[in-house]
Scaffold this motif. Sequence first.
Motif, PDB file in Angstrom:
ATOM      1  N   ASP A  96       0.800  -1.221   0.000  1.00  0.00           N
ATOM      2  CA  ASP A  96       0.000   0.000   0.000  1.00  0.00           C
ATOM      3  C   ASP A  96       0.837   1.277   0.000  1.00  0.00           C
ATOM      4  OD1 ASP A  96      -2.604  -1.142  -0.071  1.00  0.00           O
ATOM      5  OD2 ASP A  96      -2.416  -1.675   2.047  1.00  0.00           O
ATOM      6  N   LEU A  97       2.157   1.119  -0.004  1.00  0.00           N
ATOM      7  CA  LEU A  97       3.049   2.272  -0.075  1.00  0.00           C
ATOM      8  C   LEU A  97       3.668   2.367  -1.458  1.00  0.00           C
ATOM      9  CD1 LEU A  97       4.910   1.991   3.355  1.00  0.00           C
ATOM     10  CD2 LEU A  97       2.814   3.261   2.817  1.00  0.00           C
ATOM     11  N   THR A  98       4.187   3.532  -1.795  1.00  0.00           N
ATOM     12  CA  THR A  98       4.828   3.706  -3.099  1.00  0.00           C
ATOM     13  C   THR A  98       6.194   3.026  -3.117  1.00  0.00           C
ATOM     14  OG1 THR A  98       5.965   5.756  -2.484  1.00  0.00           O
ATOM     15  CG2 THR A  98       3.693   5.945  -3.340  1.00  0.00           C
ATOM     16  N   LEU A  99       6.737   2.894  -4.315  1.00  0.00           N
ATOM     17  CA  LEU A  99       8.073   2.317  -4.452  1.00  0.00           C
ATOM     18  C   LEU A  99       9.084   3.144  -3.668  1.00  0.00           C
ATOM     19  CD1 LEU A  99      10.248   0.523  -5.665  1.00  0.00           C
ATOM     20  CD2 LEU A  99      10.127   1.851  -7.760  1.00  0.00           C
ATOM     21  N   GLU A 100       8.989   4.461  -3.789  1.00  0.00           N
ATOM     22  CA  GLU A 100       9.915   5.340  -3.082  1.00  0.00           C
ATOM     23  C   GLU A 100       9.809   5.139  -1.575  1.00  0.00           C
ATOM     24  OE1 GLU A 100      11.280   9.940  -3.527  1.00  0.00           O
ATOM     25  OE2 GLU A 100       9.118   9.579  -3.397  1.00  0.00           O
ATOM     26  N   GLU A 101       8.587   5.034  -1.060  1.00  0.00           N
ATOM     27  CA  GLU A 101       8.390   4.839   0.378  1.00  0.00           C
ATOM     28  C   GLU A 101       8.943   3.488   0.830  1.00  0.00           C
ATOM     29  OE1 GLU A 101       4.321   7.545   0.912  1.00  0.00           O
ATOM     30  OE2 GLU A 101       4.187   5.433   0.285  1.00  0.00           O
ATOM     31  N   ASN A 102       8.807   2.477  -0.013  1.00  0.00           N
ATOM     32  CA  ASN A 102       9.381   1.173   0.293  1.00  0.00           C
ATOM     33  C   ASN A 102      10.896   1.263   0.417  1.00  0.00           C
ATOM     34  OD1 ASN A 102       7.709  -1.700  -0.028  1.00  0.00           O
ATOM     35  ND2 ASN A 102       6.597   0.066  -0.829  1.00  0.00           N
ATOM     36  N   LEU A 103      11.520   1.982  -0.503  1.00  0.00           N
ATOM     37  CA  LEU A 103      12.976   2.127  -0.473  1.00  0.00           C
ATOM     38  C   LEU A 103      13.434   2.860   0.788  1.00  0.00           C
ATOM     39  CD1 LEU A 103      13.731   3.055  -4.194  1.00  0.00           C
ATOM     40  CD2 LEU A 103      14.006   0.837  -3.088  1.00  0.00           C
ATOM     41  N   ILE A 104      12.679   3.883   1.174  1.00  0.00           N
ATOM     42  CA  ILE A 104      13.038   4.649   2.368  1.00  0.00           C
ATOM     43  C   ILE A 104      12.937   3.770   3.611  1.00  0.00           C
ATOM     44  CG2 ILE A 104      12.331   6.551   3.869  1.00  0.00           C
ATOM     45  CD1 ILE A 104      11.502   8.053   1.298  1.00  0.00           C
ATOM     46  N   LYS A 139       2.115   2.995  -6.235  1.00  0.00           N
ATOM     47  CA  LYS A 139       1.951   2.063  -5.127  1.00  0.00           C
ATOM     48  C   LYS A 139       2.360   0.662  -5.579  1.00  0.00           C
ATOM     49  CE  LYS A 139      -1.429   4.480  -2.310  1.00  0.00           C
ATOM     50  NZ  LYS A 139      -2.717   4.385  -1.565  1.00  0.00           N
ATOM     51  N   VAL A 140       3.067  -0.024  -4.727  1.00  0.00           N
ATOM     52  CA  VAL A 140       3.652  -1.314  -5.083  1.00  0.00           C
ATOM     53  C   VAL A 140       2.590  -2.373  -5.385  1.00  0.00           C
ATOM     54  CG1 VAL A 140       5.076  -3.202  -4.158  1.00  0.00           C
ATOM     55  CG2 VAL A 140       5.807  -0.839  -3.876  1.00  0.00           C
ATOM     56  N   LYS A 141       1.386  -2.225  -4.844  1.00  0.00           N
ATOM     57  CA  LYS A 141       0.326  -3.202  -5.111  1.00  0.00           C
ATOM     58  C   LYS A 141      -0.070  -3.231  -6.587  1.00  0.00           C
ATOM     59  CE  LYS A 141      -3.461  -0.095  -3.719  1.00  0.00           C
ATOM     60  NZ  LYS A 141      -4.550   0.091  -2.711  1.00  0.00           N
ATOM     61  N   GLU A 142       0.320  -2.224  -7.344  1.00  0.00           N
ATOM     62  CA  GLU A 142       0.029  -2.184  -8.773  1.00  0.00           C
ATOM     63  C   GLU A 142       1.087  -2.908  -9.601  1.00  0.00           C
ATOM     64  OE1 GLU A 142      -0.847   1.756 -10.173  1.00  0.00           O
ATOM     65  OE2 GLU A 142      -1.875   2.310  -8.313  1.00  0.00           O
ATOM     66  N   PHE A 143       2.167  -3.347  -8.980  1.00  0.00           N
ATOM     67  CA  PHE A 143       3.241  -4.023  -9.700  1.00  0.00           C
ATOM     68  C   PHE A 143       2.905  -5.491  -9.936  1.00  0.00           C
ATOM     69  CE2 PHE A 143       6.750  -1.060  -7.835  1.00  0.00           C
ATOM     70  CZ  PHE A 143       6.223  -0.006  -8.568  1.00  0.00           C
ATOM     71  N   GLY A 146       6.645 -10.396 -10.442  1.00  0.00           N
ATOM     72  CA  GLY A 146       8.082 -10.309 -10.682  1.00  0.00           C
ATOM     73  C   GLY A 146       8.671  -8.996 -10.225  1.00  0.00           C
ATOM     74  N   GLN A 147       7.949  -7.908 -10.462  1.00  0.00           N
ATOM     75  CA  GLN A 147       8.424  -6.590 -10.027  1.00  0.00           C
ATOM     76  C   GLN A 147       8.464  -6.495  -8.508  1.00  0.00           C
ATOM     77  OE1 GLN A 147       5.467  -4.345 -12.227  1.00  0.00           O
ATOM     78  NE2 GLN A 147       6.965  -3.718 -13.770  1.00  0.00           N
ATOM     79  N   LYS A 148       7.438  -7.049  -7.857  1.00  0.00           N
ATOM     80  CA  LYS A 148       7.414  -7.043  -6.389  1.00  0.00           C
ATOM     81  C   LYS A 148       8.568  -7.852  -5.816  1.00  0.00           C
ATOM     82  CE  LYS A 148       2.365  -6.641  -5.905  1.00  0.00           C
ATOM     83  NZ  LYS A 148       1.126  -7.381  -5.502  1.00  0.00           N
TER      84      LYS A 148
END
Length: 242
Positions: A96-104, A139-143, A146-148
């Motif tokens: 439920d978080l963005t890719l950027e937020e996941n990286l942080i 948001k990562v849920k849209e990936f 494989g991307q996840k």
Amino acid sequence: MVELKNIRVVYNKNQVNEKKALDKFELSIKKGEFVTIIGPNGAGKTTLLKVLTGEVALDQGSFTLNNKSIKRIKPYKLFRNVGIVYQEPDRGVFPDLTLEENLILGSKKGNRFFSFGKYEGLELLKSLNMGLENRLKTKVKEFSGGQKQALAMVLASITKPDLLLLDEHTAALDPKNVEKVMELTMKINKELGLTIIMVTHNMKIVEKYSSRIVEIKDGKVTKDFVYEKTHNTEELKKVTAN
């Protein structure tokens, strides 16, 4: 680097369904090695991973990481020093978080200062040619799966843990994404120098990518050999035939 000596783990102790998941288990792994664990269901592979993450206590034996007994490593420090990627891609990311937020968030696991401009994980993602570096606000849920999983690999390795565990991390992926994730796996091992233990049932992966193969049966190591693809494919066939 990793030393497991005379390990015993017993489930349902002193009950009719008592089971020795690991029994007199011995394994030594050097820093930077990439070790593939194979074996039938119920052999003890999952229990081994749980021992390495501190999730399962030992009934007997010793486990040292970088010459330090696991008993003397505080749980939060073990969490920082041992990363794991599971079979299910959603378990290793924050959907439920963005890719950027996941990286942080991933960069904070080891309490390291996050410097986005120098972030190595972003470079790893770029090298996959999945276009993820252009979707930082998505948001990562849209990936895709494989991307996840590629992101999960990066998040597990961002703080450069002493040990990276891969629990059937390609099992839920299609063949194309299996190749992508395994390419990333090898890059993390070779370029970041991480010590990796991979559990898999996929013998195509074993044959193509493995360098050291350890077979487990009935809670014990039954085979442990360096796999030289041009020389001992017959050895691998013997293992997989059993």
